[in-house]
Design an enzyme around this catalytic site. Structure first.
Site, PDB file in Angstrom:
ATOM      1  N   LYS A   1       0.671  -1.565  -0.208  1.00  0.00           N
ATOM      2  CA  LYS A   1       0.103  -0.156  -0.034  1.00  0.00           C
ATOM      3  C   LYS A   1       1.049   1.393  -0.145  1.00  0.00           C
ATOM      4  O   LYS A   1       0.285   1.986  -0.604  1.00  0.00           O
ATOM      5  CB  LYS A   1      -1.009   0.127   1.216  1.00  0.00           C
ATOM      6  CG  LYS A   1      -2.422   1.375   1.252  1.00  0.00           C
ATOM      7  CD  LYS A   1      -3.126   0.538  -0.061  1.00  0.00           C
ATOM      8  CE  LYS A   1      -4.418   1.537  -0.250  1.00  0.00           C
ATOM      9  NZ  LYS A   1      -4.876   1.435  -2.176  1.00  0.00           N
TER      10      LYS A   1
HETATM   11  C1  F6R Z   1      -1.855   1.875  -7.574  1.00  0.00           C
HETATM   12  C2  F6R Z   1      -0.968   1.826  -6.638  1.00  0.00           C
HETATM   13  C3  F6R Z   1       0.006   1.897  -5.936  1.00  0.00           C
HETATM   14  C4  F6R Z   1      -0.052   3.961  -5.751  1.00  0.00           C
HETATM   15  C5  F6R Z   1       1.253   4.662  -5.736  1.00  0.00           C
HETATM   16  C6  F6R Z   1       0.938   5.927  -5.066  1.00  0.00           C
HETATM   17  O1  F6R Z   1      -3.137   0.785  -7.713  1.00  0.00           O
HETATM   18  O2  F6R Z   1      -1.415   1.538  -5.019  1.00  0.00           O
HETATM   19  O3  F6R Z   1       0.485   3.009  -7.492  1.00  0.00           O
HETATM   20  O4  F6R Z   1      -1.581   4.890  -6.532  1.00  0.00           O
HETATM   21  O5  F6R Z   1       1.945   3.806  -5.562  1.00  0.00           O
HETATM   22  O6  F6R Z   1       0.680   5.836  -3.526  1.00  0.00           O
HETATM   23  P1  F6R Z   1       0.030   7.119  -2.622  1.00  0.00           P
HETATM   24  O7  F6R Z   1      -1.292   7.423  -4.186  1.00  0.00           O
HETATM   25  O8  F6R Z   1      -0.096   6.417  -1.411  1.00  0.00           O
HETATM   26  O9  F6R Z   1       0.710   8.007  -2.553  1.00  0.00           O
END
Ligand code: F6R
Length: 347
Positions: free
Chosen positions: A342
Site C-alpha cells: 500500500k
Molecule cells: C495503484 C497503487 C499504487 C499507488 C502508488 C502511490 O493501484 O496503489 O500505484 O497509487 O503507490 O500511492 P500513494 O497515492 O499512497 O502515494
C-alpha cells in the site's frame, strides 16, 4: 473471498464522492479564493502510480481552464540528483492517498523550502505529506484497504476538478459535480457487459489502452489496474502517439481498449478507431455507443450527457471492473497484486 475488498471499494465510489462533495467544498472554495488573489504563474503536480494518473488529469485542467502552464514533477530530481529546482511563486500540488510516498513528501518539502506554495491532496490528514505542505485538501474516501487504489483515484479527480472549477469561477462546472455520484452509480451497471468480456479476454497477456486529452489519464489508470491486478502487460498511449509508430504492433485480433466519451476528442478517436479496425484490431470501446458502428468488437457503455471535463471520473469505473473481473478470470486475487504494497518506498 478473493477480491472482496477491491469490489467493495469500487462499488463504494458514489457514496465516497458524495462524502467528499459534502465535506470538502468549503476548504476547496477557501483555497481557490486565496489562489485567485495571487494566481501562480506555473503549477507542478508531484505523485506516483495511480495518484500520478490523477495528476496528469490535473495538468490538463490547469492549462485548459485557467491557461496556467502546468507539468508533472520529477521527484528523482530531488531524491536522487539532490537538486532543488527554483520554484519561488509556483504552486506545487503533492498527491498521495496515503500521504506516505516518501519521495513525494521530500519533493513537497523541497518545493516549500525553495519558495513554492504547496498543497497536499491526501486521504490522511495526519500523514507526513499533510505536515509538509502549507495547505491540505482531503479525499474523505474512508480507509482504502484494497492495495490497488480505486475510490481514492476518483476522489483525487474530483478534488482537482472542483479546485480548478472554483479558481476559474465556472459555476456551471461546479454545479455539475453534484451529479457525479449518480453518474458513477450508473457506470457501475456496466458490470453486466464487463463480466462476459473478461471471460472472453482471459487468455490475453498484452494490450494497448488509448484515449486523448482529459481521458489520457483514464487510459493510463486503466492500464495500471490491468497490469497490477490482472497481470496483463497493458500499455497506455495517447491516441496521437499511437499513430506515431506504436500502431505497428496492432495485428489481427490485437486487443486495444479505447476510451471515447463525447467531447472534442471524439472525431479524432473515430478516425483512429477506423485505422485500428483496418488493421483488424480487437477493439473494446468505452463510450456511450453511437458513432462507432461497425468498428468495435465490444462496447462498454458509459452514461451519456456528462460534461467532457467530468468524463474521466465516470469512464474509469467500468475499467476498474474489467481489471477486477479479468484478474479473477485469470486466477489472481485482485486484493493482492504481486509485488505491490500500500505504501511504496522508491529511494
Ligand atoms: C495503484 C497503487 C499504487 C499507488 C502508488 C502511490 O493501484 O496503489 O500505484 O497509487 O503507490 O500511492 P500513494 O497515492 O499512497 O502515494
Amino acid at each position: 473471498m478473493r477480491g472482496s475488498l477491491t469490489i467493495a471499494e469500487i462499488r463504494e465510489q458514489p457514496a465516497a464522492l458524495s462524502r467528499l462533495l459534502e465535506a470538502e467544498r468549503r476548504p476547496l472554495l477557501r483555497l481557490a479564493r486565496s489562489l485567485r488573489r495571487r494566481p501562480p504563474p506555473v503549477v507542478f503536480l508531484a505523485a506516483r502510480g495511480t495518484s500520478d494518473n490523477a495528476a496528469l488529469y490535473g495538468h490538463y485542467l490547469f492549462e485548459t481552464l485557467l491557461g496556467i502552464p502546468a507539468g508533472l514533477a520529477s521527484p528523482s530530481v530531488v531524491t536522487i540528483y539532490r537538486t532543488v529546482p527554483r520554484l519561488r511563486g509556483a504552486l506545487v500540488l503533492g498527491l498521495s492517498q496515503s500521504g506516505r510516498s516518501s519521495d513525494i513528501v521530500r519533493y513537497v518539502e523541497a518545493a516549500r523550502s525553495s519558495g513554492a506554495r504547496t498543497v497536499a491532496i491526501t486521504n490522511d490528514p495526519r500523514s507526513p505529506l499533510a505536515a509538509a505542505a502549507h495547505d491540505t485538501l482531503l479525499l474523505h474516501s474512508g480507509v482504502e484497504r484494497s492495495v490497488a487504489a480505486t475510490k481514492t483515484y476518483t476522489a483525487q479527480l474530483a478534488v482537482l476538478s472542483l479546485l480548478v472549477a472554483s479558481m476559474a469561477e465556472d459555476r456551471r462546472l461546479l454545479d455539475a459535480h453534484d451529479r457525479l455520484p449518480r453518474w458513477v452509480e450508473r457506470a457501475l451497471d456496466a458490470d453486466d457487459a464487463v463480466r462476459p468480456l473478461s471471460l472472453r479476454l482471459s487468455g490475453v497477456r498484452r494490450c494497448l489502452v488509448t484515449s486523448r486529452g482529459y481521458n489520457f489519464a483514464t487510459a493510463r489508470e486503466a492500464a495500471l489496474k490491468l497490469k497490477e491486478t490482472a497481470q496483463v502487460a497493458a500499455e497506455a498511449l495517447s491516441s496521437a502517439d499511437l499513430l506515431h509508430g506504436p500502431i505497428a504492433v496492432v495485428g489481427r485480433r490485437f486487443p486495444v481498449i479505447m476510451i471515447a466519451p463525447p467531447g472534442r476528442t471524439r472525431g479524432h478517436l473515430r478516425r483512429v478507431a477506423r485505422r485500428l479496425a483496418a488493421q483488424s484490431a480487437r477493439l473494446v470501446l468505452v463510450a456511450p455507443g453511437r458513432g462507432f458502428e461497425g468498428l468495435a468488437h465490444t462496447v462498454i457503455p458509459v452514461p451519456a450527457g456528462i460534461p467532457e471535463i467530468l468524463t474521466p471520473h465516470v469512464a474509469i469505473v467500468p475499467l476498474q471492473l474489467l481489471a477486477y473481473h479479468l484478474a479473477l478470470a485469470r486466477g489472481f486475487d485482485p486484493d493482492r497484486p504481486r509485488g505491490l504494497r500500500k505504501v511504496t518506498r522508491s529511494f
